[in-house]
Design a protein around this motif. Structure first.
Motif, PDB file in Angstrom:
ATOM      1  N   GLY A   6       0.818  -1.216   0.000  1.00 25.74           N
ATOM      2  CA  GLY A   6       0.000   0.000   0.000  1.00 25.74           C
ATOM      3  C   GLY A   6       0.846   1.259   0.000  1.00 25.74           C
ATOM      4  O   GLY A   6       0.559   2.214  -0.731  1.00 25.74           O
ATOM      5  N   LEU A  57       2.426   1.717  -3.445  1.00 25.32           N
ATOM      6  CA  LEU A  57       1.446   2.257  -4.388  1.00 25.32           C
ATOM      7  C   LEU A  57       1.213   3.745  -4.141  1.00 25.32           C
ATOM      8  O   LEU A  57       1.067   4.520  -5.088  1.00 25.32           O
ATOM      9  CB  LEU A  57       0.130   1.497  -4.297  1.00 25.32           C
ATOM     10  CG  LEU A  57       0.115   0.118  -4.952  1.00 25.32           C
ATOM     11  CD1 LEU A  57      -1.190  -0.598  -4.638  1.00 25.32           C
ATOM     12  CD2 LEU A  57       0.296   0.232  -6.442  1.00 25.32           C
ATOM     13  N   SER A  68      -4.194   2.329  -2.723  1.00 30.23           N
ATOM     14  CA  SER A  68      -3.088   2.418  -1.766  1.00 30.23           C
ATOM     15  C   SER A  68      -3.601   2.685  -0.353  1.00 30.23           C
ATOM     16  O   SER A  68      -3.083   2.106   0.610  1.00 30.23           O
ATOM     17  CB  SER A  68      -2.082   3.481  -2.193  1.00 30.23           C
ATOM     18  OG  SER A  68      -2.637   4.772  -2.129  1.00 30.23           O
TER      19      SER A  68
END
Length: 175
Positions: free
Chosen positions: A27, A30, A56
């Motif tokens: 996450g 991203l 994310s």
């Protein structure tokens, strides 16, 4: 009297914690990538960075929750895993062969046939891993036809309705 927090974490908690850390780091990675995407509003007032930021944020939140769950006693009420105690490597080879052949042949034989072949080989691997009969020509034919019935509508949806070019066999775009 000892508190649960002062006891050493069970061995099964560490793999669960590592999964949470992996999700959290994914996450965050991203989010780092989403920084470089333009935020200029497009169709419907949503910019191209909306979905990467949404994914994310959700992944980061899920990672935090997984870590919290793992560190406070681990995943609770897990069912006993089904299947064999060891991996079934021939099944893995069948599924991998399907994916690799799909990637290698998609521009040669087209999206529909390469995806149908991928489906056929993956299902063969999964059938064999679960002990189901899989060697009969009728089973192979049914699996291939099922792959065609799945890949065809996907191809036509992407090419005709979404205007996304996928490799086909003919220049008409219908196969």
């Amino acid at each position: 009297m000892t508190h649960p927090e002062s006891q050493a974490a069970p061995a099964s908690v560490w793999p669960q914690t590592l999964v949470g850390i992996g999700v959290l780091l994914t996450g965050l990675a991203l989010a780092f990538g989403a920084i470089s995407i333009s935020s200029e509003a497009g169709y419907g007032g949503v910019g191209p960075n909306f979905l990467p930021w949404l994914v994310s944020i959700v992944l980061t939140l899920c990672g935090i929750l997984i870590i919290r769950e793992a560190r406070t006693g681990g995943f609770r009420e897990l069912e006993t895993p089904s299947g064999a105690a060891r991996a079934y490597w021939p099944g893995f080879v069948w599924v991998s062969a399907g994916l690799l052949l799909n990637a290698a042949l998609i521009t040669t034989i087209g999206f529909i046939l390469s995806c149908a072949l991928c489906y056929l080989l993956a299902v063969q691997g999964l059938r064999r891993a679960s002990g189901q009969p899989s060697g009969a020509p009728r089973t192979w034919l049914i699996d291939f036809i099922t792959g065609l019935l799945i890949a065809g509508p996907v191809f036509w949806t992407f090419t005709k309705f979404l205007a996304i070019n996928l490799p086909g066999i003919t220049a008409t775009g219908w196969i």
